[in-house]
Design a protein around this motif. Structure first.
Motif, short mmCIF file in Angstrom:
data_model
loop_
_atom_site.label_atom_id
_atom_site.label_comp_id
_atom_site.label_asym_id
_atom_site.label_seq_id
_atom_site.Cartn_x
_atom_site.Cartn_y
_atom_site.Cartn_z
N VAL A 232 0.87 -1.18 0.00
CA VAL A 232 0.00 0.00 0.00
C VAL A 232 0.91 1.23 0.00
CG1 VAL A 232 -1.89 1.21 1.14
CG2 VAL A 232 -1.75 -1.27 1.26
N GLY A 233 1.02 1.87 -1.17
CA GLY A 233 1.90 3.03 -1.29
C GLY A 233 3.35 2.64 -1.04
N GLN A 234 4.08 3.56 -0.44
CA GLN A 234 5.49 3.34 -0.12
C GLN A 234 5.70 3.17 1.37
OE1 GLN A 234 7.72 3.05 -2.66
NE2 GLN A 234 5.93 3.29 -4.00
N SER A 235 4.70 2.62 2.04
CA SER A 235 4.69 2.56 3.51
C SER A 235 5.52 1.43 4.08
CB SER A 235 3.25 2.39 4.00
OG SER A 235 2.73 1.15 3.56
N GLY A 236 5.84 0.41 3.28
CA GLY A 236 6.47 -0.78 3.83
C GLY A 236 5.47 -1.71 4.49
N VAL A 237 4.18 -1.45 4.24
CA VAL A 237 3.11 -2.26 4.79
C VAL A 237 2.41 -2.98 3.64
CG1 VAL A 237 0.92 -2.21 6.04
CG2 VAL A 237 2.79 -0.72 6.73
N TYR A 238 2.01 -4.23 3.89
CA TYR A 238 1.38 -5.05 2.86
C TYR A 238 0.03 -5.54 3.38
CZ TYR A 238 6.02 -4.88 0.89
OH TYR A 238 7.21 -4.43 0.37
N ALA A 239 -0.96 -5.55 2.49
CA ALA A 239 -2.32 -5.90 2.88
C ALA A 239 -2.91 -6.89 1.89
CB ALA A 239 -3.19 -4.64 2.96
N PRO A 240 -3.89 -7.69 2.31
CA PRO A 240 -4.50 -8.67 1.41
C PRO A 240 -5.23 -8.00 0.24
CG PRO A 240 -5.00 -9.18 3.69
CD PRO A 240 -4.42 -7.81 3.68
N ILE A 241 -5.01 -8.54 -0.94
CA ILE A 241 -5.74 -8.05 -2.11
C ILE A 241 -6.55 -9.18 -2.74
CG2 ILE A 241 -3.96 -8.51 -3.86
CD1 ILE A 241 -4.56 -5.63 -4.93
N ARG A 242 -6.24 -10.42 -2.33
CA ARG A 242 -7.00 -11.58 -2.79
C ARG A 242 -6.73 -12.74 -1.83
NH1 ARG A 242 -9.43 -13.82 -7.37
NH2 ARG A 242 -9.10 -16.04 -7.65
N ALA A 243 -7.74 -13.59 -1.63
CA ALA A 243 -7.57 -14.77 -0.79
C ALA A 243 -8.52 -15.87 -1.24
CB ALA A 243 -7.83 -14.44 0.68
N THR A 244 -8.08 -17.11 -1.09
CA THR A 244 -8.95 -18.26 -1.34
C THR A 244 -8.91 -19.14 -0.10
OG1 THR A 244 -7.14 -19.50 -2.40
CG2 THR A 244 -8.61 -18.23 -3.82
#
Length: 263
Positions: A232-244
């Motif tokens: 997400v942006g240049q924050s160094g944080v990652y978030a789910p965008i897809r899941a099964t």
């Protein structure tokens, strides 16, 4: 997670695009998700999050949709607030209010220094049979995350997103979610186009559940769960965008229809 509405809210909360920006200007993000079964939409969720200084606030709405409304007309709101320190989310309050048909339910969790101090669930859970119930112990609710904060991954790069265990608490169950590397890829949705990493997710119930429950045994021993993260942006944080998520009735897919900064 004993009631279907509770499980529904928890499932959707696991797809929240939460991020943190300590010591940065206020920033806001928006995520829109669809839950589908065999290609048919069964639920929708929209979340907005705001990060200011060392605090975060996330608010969302969830609702059954399409085929899902024929079986469980659930809708409600979810919110989470807390602080950010040492690249970690520290929740203070989590609340979910939802209805299924004419039945209203609520989950309210309060935290202090990363530990749960109180949990309120309405309607109150039924009396448990001590012979087959695994109770929550004194140490089980320390350094835990609510369903929203549990989705946040702080990492130096995509290569370091997987390879960790998340202590998860939804108001009744304590479980460990383990993330191990599966693959890299790319994705394009409104608001984001770029690289992703997919982790295989393992599920291990710790406490607050009934022994021998088939659905939990399936998630633990047979389910194939994959979560794809995007930065997400240049924050160094990652978030789910897809899941099964593999279930006893077939695979569920949670996918973002929008994943973007809205400043």
């Amino acid at each position: 997670m004993v009631r279907s509405t509770h499980a529904f809210a928890t499932l959707l909360a696991l797809a929240v695009p939460a991020t943190s920006f300590a010591a940065a200007p206020p920033q806001s993000f928006k995520g829109e998700y669809t839950v589908s079964y065999l290609g048919l939409s069964i639920a929708r969720a929209t979340f907005s999050s705001r990060y200011e200084g060392d605090t975060y606030a996330i608010n969302g709405t969830v609702s059954a949709a399409g085929l899902g409304r024929l079986f469980d007309d659930t809708k409600g709101t979810i919110s989470s607030k807390g602080t950010i320190s040492d690249k970690r989310m520290t929740p203070q309050v989590f609340r979910a209010d939802y209805t299924s048909g004419k039945k209203a339910s609520m989950v309210d969790i309060r935290f202090s220094n990363g530990a749960v101090t109180s949990t309120q669930v309405i309607p109150a859970p039924k009396k448990r049979d001590p012979k087959n119930w695994v109770p929550i112990g004194d140490g089980d609710l320390k350094s835990v995350l609510d369903p929203m904060a549990a989705t946040v991954i702080h990492a130096d790069s995509l290569d370091k997103v997987c390879g960790r265990t998340v202590k998860f608490y939804d108001g009744e169950m304590r479980a460990d979610l383990t993330l191990t590397y599966a693959s890299k890829g790319s994705i394009s949705v409104p608001g984001y186009k770029g690289d992703t990493v997919t982790c295989k997710m393992g599920f291990e119930p710790v406490a607050g559940y009934r022994k021998g429950r088939k659905a939990l045994n399936f998630l633990k021993n047979k389910s194939r769960m994959l979560v794809t993260f995007a930065p997400v942006g240049q924050s160094g944080v990652y978030a789910p965008i897809r899941a099964t998520v593999g279930t006893q009735i077939g695979p569920l897919t949670i996918s973002a229809g929008r994943f973007e900064a809205v400043n």
